[in-house]
Design a protein around this motif. Structure first.
Motif, PDB file in Angstrom:
ATOM      1  N   UNK A  65      47.075 100.445 -13.640  1.00  0.00           N
ATOM      2  CA  UNK A  65      48.257 101.288 -13.440  1.00  0.00           C
ATOM      3  C   UNK A  65      48.430 101.751 -12.004  1.00  0.00           C
ATOM      4  N   UNK A  66      47.348 101.693 -11.221  1.00  0.00           N
ATOM      5  CA  UNK A  66      47.477 102.099  -9.823  1.00  0.00           C
ATOM      6  C   UNK A  66      46.300 101.555  -9.038  1.00  0.00           C
ATOM      7  N   UNK A  67      46.485 101.500  -7.743  1.00  0.00           N
ATOM      8  CA  UNK A  67      45.435 101.056  -6.852  1.00  0.00           C
ATOM      9  C   UNK A  67      44.666 102.266  -6.349  1.00  0.00           C
ATOM     10  N   UNK A  68      43.346 102.210  -6.458  1.00  0.00           N
ATOM     11  CA  UNK A  68      42.513 103.307  -5.970  1.00  0.00           C
ATOM     12  C   UNK A  68      41.367 102.745  -5.161  1.00  0.00           C
ATOM     13  N   UNK A  69      40.695 103.633  -4.498  1.00  0.00           N
ATOM     14  CA  UNK A  69      39.487 103.263  -3.754  1.00  0.00           C
ATOM     15  C   UNK A  69      38.227 103.504  -4.577  1.00  0.00           C
ATOM     16  N   UNK A  70      38.410 103.609  -5.886  1.00  0.00           N
ATOM     17  CA  UNK A  70      37.285 103.931  -6.758  1.00  0.00           C
ATOM     18  C   UNK A  70      36.248 102.833  -6.725  1.00  0.00           C
ATOM     19  N   UNK A  71      34.994 103.238  -6.672  1.00  0.00           N
ATOM     20  CA  UNK A  71      33.866 102.307  -6.733  1.00  0.00           C
ATOM     21  C   UNK A  71      33.098 102.451  -8.021  1.00  0.00           C
ATOM     22  N   UNK A  72      33.775 103.018  -9.000  1.00  0.00           N
ATOM     23  CA  UNK A  72      33.112 103.256 -10.283  1.00  0.00           C
ATOM     24  C   UNK A  72      32.795 101.933 -10.954  1.00  0.00           C
ATOM     25  N   UNK A 119      47.266 112.312 -19.671  1.00  0.00           N
ATOM     26  CA  UNK A 119      47.669 112.291 -18.268  1.00  0.00           C
ATOM     27  C   UNK A 119      48.625 111.131 -18.021  1.00  0.00           C
ATOM     28  N   UNK A 120      49.200 111.118 -16.843  1.00  0.00           N
ATOM     29  CA  UNK A 120      50.164 110.081 -16.487  1.00  0.00           C
ATOM     30  C   UNK A 120      49.574 108.691 -16.663  1.00  0.00           C
ATOM     31  N   UNK A 121      50.415 107.793 -17.134  1.00  0.00           N
ATOM     32  CA  UNK A 121      50.045 106.386 -17.339  1.00  0.00           C
ATOM     33  C   UNK A 121      48.956 106.218 -18.385  1.00  0.00           C
ATOM     34  N   UNK A 122      48.778 107.236 -19.232  1.00  0.00           N
ATOM     35  CA  UNK A 122      47.811 107.183 -20.336  1.00  0.00           C
ATOM     36  C   UNK A 122      46.402 106.864 -19.852  1.00  0.00           C
ATOM     37  N   UNK A 123      46.067 107.491 -18.717  1.00  0.00           N
ATOM     38  CA  UNK A 123      44.737 107.262 -18.139  1.00  0.00           C
ATOM     39  C   UNK A 123      43.676 108.080 -18.885  1.00  0.00           C
ATOM     40  N   UNK A 171      38.736 107.500 -22.201  1.00  0.00           N
ATOM     41  CA  UNK A 171      39.402 106.803 -21.099  1.00  0.00           C
ATOM     42  C   UNK A 171      38.462 105.817 -20.446  1.00  0.00           C
ATOM     43  N   UNK A 172      38.910 105.211 -19.361  1.00  0.00           N
ATOM     44  CA  UNK A 172      38.078 104.296 -18.587  1.00  0.00           C
ATOM     45  C   UNK A 172      37.439 105.052 -17.422  1.00  0.00           C
ATOM     46  N   UNK A 173      36.238 104.626 -17.048  1.00  0.00           N
ATOM     47  CA  UNK A 173      35.580 105.270 -15.912  1.00  0.00           C
ATOM     48  C   UNK A 173      36.430 105.157 -14.649  1.00  0.00           C
ATOM     49  N   UNK A 174      37.049 104.019 -14.473  1.00  0.00           N
ATOM     50  CA  UNK A 174      37.894 103.794 -13.306  1.00  0.00           C
ATOM     51  C   UNK A 174      39.302 104.313 -13.609  1.00  0.00           C
ATOM     52  N   UNK A 175      39.754 105.377 -12.936  1.00  0.00           N
ATOM     53  CA  UNK A 175      41.053 105.979 -13.237  1.00  0.00           C
ATOM     54  C   UNK A 175      42.243 105.131 -12.811  1.00  0.00           C
ATOM     55  N   UNK A 176      41.997 103.949 -12.276  1.00  0.00           N
ATOM     56  CA  UNK A 176      43.119 103.067 -11.954  1.00  0.00           C
ATOM     57  C   UNK A 176      43.575 102.268 -13.179  1.00  0.00           C
TER      58      UNK A 176
END
Length: 839
Positions: free
Chosen positions: A464-471, A720-724, A742-747
């Motif tokens: 749903x979005x691009x993040x810098x998450x390293x999860x 939350x937005x985008x059903x995260x 949810x998923x560990x990675x919020x993207x």
């Protein structure tokens, strides 16, 4: 006995009348009396009498004994020649080298006394005179004494110093006895939740072992255990002779104390240096500990194969029995057979060798009358009936019903002392607030629920979005579930992930994760409005699209409702149940950011530094834009069931070390580093009761009743937005529980069905239903110290009803913040227009 006088020559030379050996008296007696002289060689005894103390030594030897009772044979006139004729090969020894003889004074009756009963004896102190054998009169004596002294200096003193050094280090070695004891984590009722160990040893008291088990062990390992001082020297010599004759190591002589010393030293090399250190430690152990303590330590430490240290663990592994419950002597014999070579004699690895070893021991015990002859015929049936466990080592049976709790306990211990490693030191007893029954139910219900959601295809994985998450670990949807007692803050259960705790996923999402809460935060916002009197349940507000513009008139923010559904005029009660975002934002705008900061700080950010890092002053916080942990959410909601008070969460009540000393108590401990006081009030008691009334409606609207749970509860969903993120947080008497999915990675979002009402609320209901069915948490009623007032309101205006109001309902209000009366003219056409709702 014979009179010696005739065998003494001048100068004190003496010739034995029995063996003709010559010797010399070092000092002749001069005190009157009768003396017994013993030949140094043949031990023949003769008598010498001294009658007058004034007579010199040479004269006394020349006199004949006048006592008729002490007559002796007349010696040969040429004594020297006679001796030579009889022993022609024995040379005449020089006077200086002739051996000493012994002279003892003896008792004799005084003369002229007629009755034995009235006889008096004349006594004096015994006097002993010696001559040394030739060896001790030569240079070899000096050499011999020097050798003894040299050995003492070169060996004795170093041995003594080594022993003293060993004794000084014994305390450190004895700590090894506790290092590998399992650490126990207990629930609030003392039930075992988990045991922690890398090397599991026993902790059974000696008194709990069957007497026959102890007797068999002593017969096999150290029959003279209670007689030696740590080293059995007789057994050592015997083993040395046998090993020398067989030219191989066929028999050992280590005592049980030496075996315990070897365990403490952690050295199993076959070397002289190791045996030397082992002996020193064994002697020191015997000086420090009594025999029973040594034996108990050995029985708890000895390795018996398949990862089992100690008879207790071995009994559980081989027979699935506690050692105190062993009844069959064959089981005891098998355990006793393993210590010398656990791998070699394992009945599951080398059955034939194990059977041979057991047979030898059985025969030995029969010969010693420890067991009866009949057991010789029971060996075959015993091995036939022996069942191999389903796991290869004791680690397969390691019990841990709450791995996330276990890891948390480990972290708590490290907070006490960074050097503590619960997997190494061991022996800790950790008393917790958990309910074992509840803790076991939660992972089962969670796993089953997620499996069902996947089967029904209610969860997708959508970028749903691009993040810098390293999860990492983003492949599977995750969950966090945590519940606590609202009255005490005691955590009842904690589960931090969908797949369970394992080496590649040790992240406890229930405590360590912070995510946006969505609408689940609205009860916090609403409670601030109720507590300040800014809103009340029946109050009407306008549900319509909102637009916020900046100073230049540009649209800055335009919050909308889920599905962009707007209903116009709506009550606060209905707005919370339907989770209207527009109403929440209006309430926040009415309260103002300063008031929001005060209440949010009381709920979450009591510490100023924590608030600076995590709180921000904008109206989006009313819709759940702040990141909060499941633990923090469960704690915040607990106030609604605790009279408006929050008790700081805690899980660990007490920790005791291996010596039984308490090293941790929950009193005044911020266990989860929430930086909050132990107790704090966030809203008034009557405000809390109003909030429960409001949240009942929102909980019922969540669809939780579809699970079959019928108990009283007050809660709120969140998406939350985008059903995260999907949330459901709710309280009931005795329980405040937060659930996140949810998923560990919020993207990644979970798709259009990834909502709190679809995913999280049903799991809450399933868990609560299981608790109810198993009577884990009783169904009670919410209790409050101060109650709001109940007043009748007009359904149209939400204000206090008048006689003209056609539709009325009762609602709750703070006593000092009651609204005004309805001003509607219900007969006019525009009766639905609100005019001055709050006077």
């Amino acid at each position: 006995m014979e009179n010696i006088s005739v065998y003494l020559s001048e100068g004190g030379s003496f010739t034995c009348p029995n063996c003709n050996n010559k010797s010399k008296v070092s000092k002749l007696p001069t005190i009157p009396g009768v003396y017994k002289i013993t030949c140094y060689k043949c031990k023949h005894q003769v008598i010498h009498k001294v009658e007058n103390s004034s007579v010199n030594e040479s004269e006394s030897f020349k006199e004949k004994n006048q006592n008729p009772n002490l007559q002796s044979p007349t010696p040969s006139k040429n004594l020297k020649k006679q001796n030579t004729d009889i022993f022609p090969n024995i040379p005449d020894l020089p006077e200086a080298k002739k051996p000493f003889i012994e002279i003892n004074k003896v008792k004799i009756p005084e003369p002229n006394k007629e009755s034995n009963s009235t006889k008096k004896t004349k006594e004096s102190t015994d006097t002993i005179f010696y001559y040394l054998p030739p060896f001790f009169q030569s240079k070899w004596l000096f050499a011999f004494l020097f050798l003894i002294f040299f050995l003492f200096v070169s060996l004795g003193i170093p041995l003594l110093e080594t022993y003293r050094e060993t004794e000084s280090k014994l305390d450190d070695l004895l700590q090894e006895l506790n290092k590998n004891k399992p650490s126990l984590i207990l629930d609030r009722d003392g039930e075992k939740i988990a045991e922690i160990y890398q090397k599991k040893i026993g902790n059974t008291r000696l008194a709990d072992y069957p007497p026959l088990m102890k007797e068999i062990i002593l017969n096999v390992e150290d029959r003279g255990f209670y007689d030696h001082g740590g080293i059995d020297y007789i057994a050592l010599v015997r083993a040395g002779i046998k090993n020398t004759l067989t030219m191989k190591y066929s028999q050992g002589a280590s005592t049980i104390t030496q075996q315990l010393a070897r365990i403490l030293l952690k050295d199993r090399r076959k070397s002289i240096s190791r045996k030397y250190r082992e002996a020193m430690v064994a002697i020191a152990l015997e000086a420090r500990m009594d025999k029973d303590k040594i034996l108990e330590a050995y029985l708890n430490q000895v390795y018996l194969g398949h990862g089992a240290f100690g008879l207790e663990n071995a009994a559980l592994y081989y027979f699935d029995k506690k050692v105190k419950d062993l009844k069959d002597p064959m089981e005891m014999i098998l355990l006793a057979s393993l210590a010398s070579a656990p791998h070699k004699y394992s009945p599951f690895k080398n059955k034939d060798l194990a059977k041979k070893r057991v047979r030898n021991i059985t025969n030995m015990l029969i010969s010693r009358k420890v067991i009866s002859d009949e057991f010789a015929s029971k060996i075959e049936p015993f091995f036939t009936g022996l069942k191999e466990p389903s796991f290869a080592t004791v680690f397969g049976a390691r019990y841990d019903s709450a791995p996330y709790v276990t890891e948390h306990v480990r972290q708590v211990l490290k907070s006490i002392d960074p050097d503590i490693n619960i997997y190494d030191v061991g022996g800790y007893k950790v008393e917790t607030t958990l309910s074992k029954k509840a803790q076991e139910i939660v992972p089962e219900e969670t796993s089953a629920h997620l499996t069902e959601l996947k089967a029904l295809k209610k969860i997708s994985k959508i970028k749903v979005k691009e993040t810098n998450s390293k999860v990492e670990n983003t492949d599977e949807v995750q969950t966090a579930v945590i519940g606590l007692d609202p009255l005490t803050g005691a955590i009842i259960f904690m589960h931090g992930g969908a797949a369970g705790f394992h080496t590649e996923d040790q992240f406890n999402r229930a405590v360590q994760m912070r995510r946006q809460t969505g609408s689940a935060i609205k009860p916090v916002l609403y409670s601030a409005g109720v507590d300040t009197g800014s809103i009340f349940p029946s109050m009407k507000m306008l549900d319509t699209p909102l637009v916020f513009r900046n100073a230049k008139g540009n649209i800055e923010w335009s919050p909308d409702n889920f599905g962009q559904v707007y209903e116009g005029e709506i009550s606060i009660r209905d707005a919370l149940a339907k989770s209207k975002n527009t109403i929440a934002v209006q309430i926040a705008d009415t309260l103002g950011l300063n008031v929001l900061e005060k209440y949010y700080s009381n709920y979450f950010f009591f510490d100023p530094d924590e608030k600076r890092k995590r709180f921000r002053k904008d109206l989006s916080i009313s819709l759940g834009s702040l990141e909060i942990s499941p633990l923090e959410m469960a704690s915040a909601f607990s106030n609604f069931a605790n009279d408006g008070m929050i008790r700081r969460p805690h899980l660990v009540k007490s920790i005791y070390n291996a010596d039984g000393k308490k090293i941790y108590s929950s009193d005044d401990r911020d266990e989860f580093n929430l930086k909050m006081p132990r107790d704090r009030r966030v809203i008034s008691s009557d405000s809390a009761e109003i909030m429960v009334s409001l949240m009942r409606g929102s909980a019922n609207a969540s669809g939780i009743r579809s699970t079959g749970y019928k108990g009283d509860l007050a809660g709120k969903t969140g998406t939350t937005n985008d059903h995260i993120d999907a949330w459901f947080v709710a309280v009931k008497p005795g329980l405040s529980m937060a659930i996140w999915i949810g998923y560990d990675d919020p993207s990644y979002g979970m798709g259009k069905l990834g909502m709190g009402a679809e995913l999280a609320a049903p799991l809450w209901g399933k868990i609560a239903k299981s608790f109810h069915e198993k009577k884990i948490i009783s169904e009670e009623h919410f209790k409050f110290s101060k109650h709001p007032v109940t007043l009748v309101t007009c359904r149209a205006s939400g204000l206090l009803a008048t006689t003209e109001c056609p539709e009325k309902r009762s609602d709750l209000f703070l006593e000092d913040k009651k609204p005004g009366y309805c001003r509607f003219s219900h007969g006019v056409e525009n009766k639905d227009i609100i005019n001055n709702i709050i006077p």
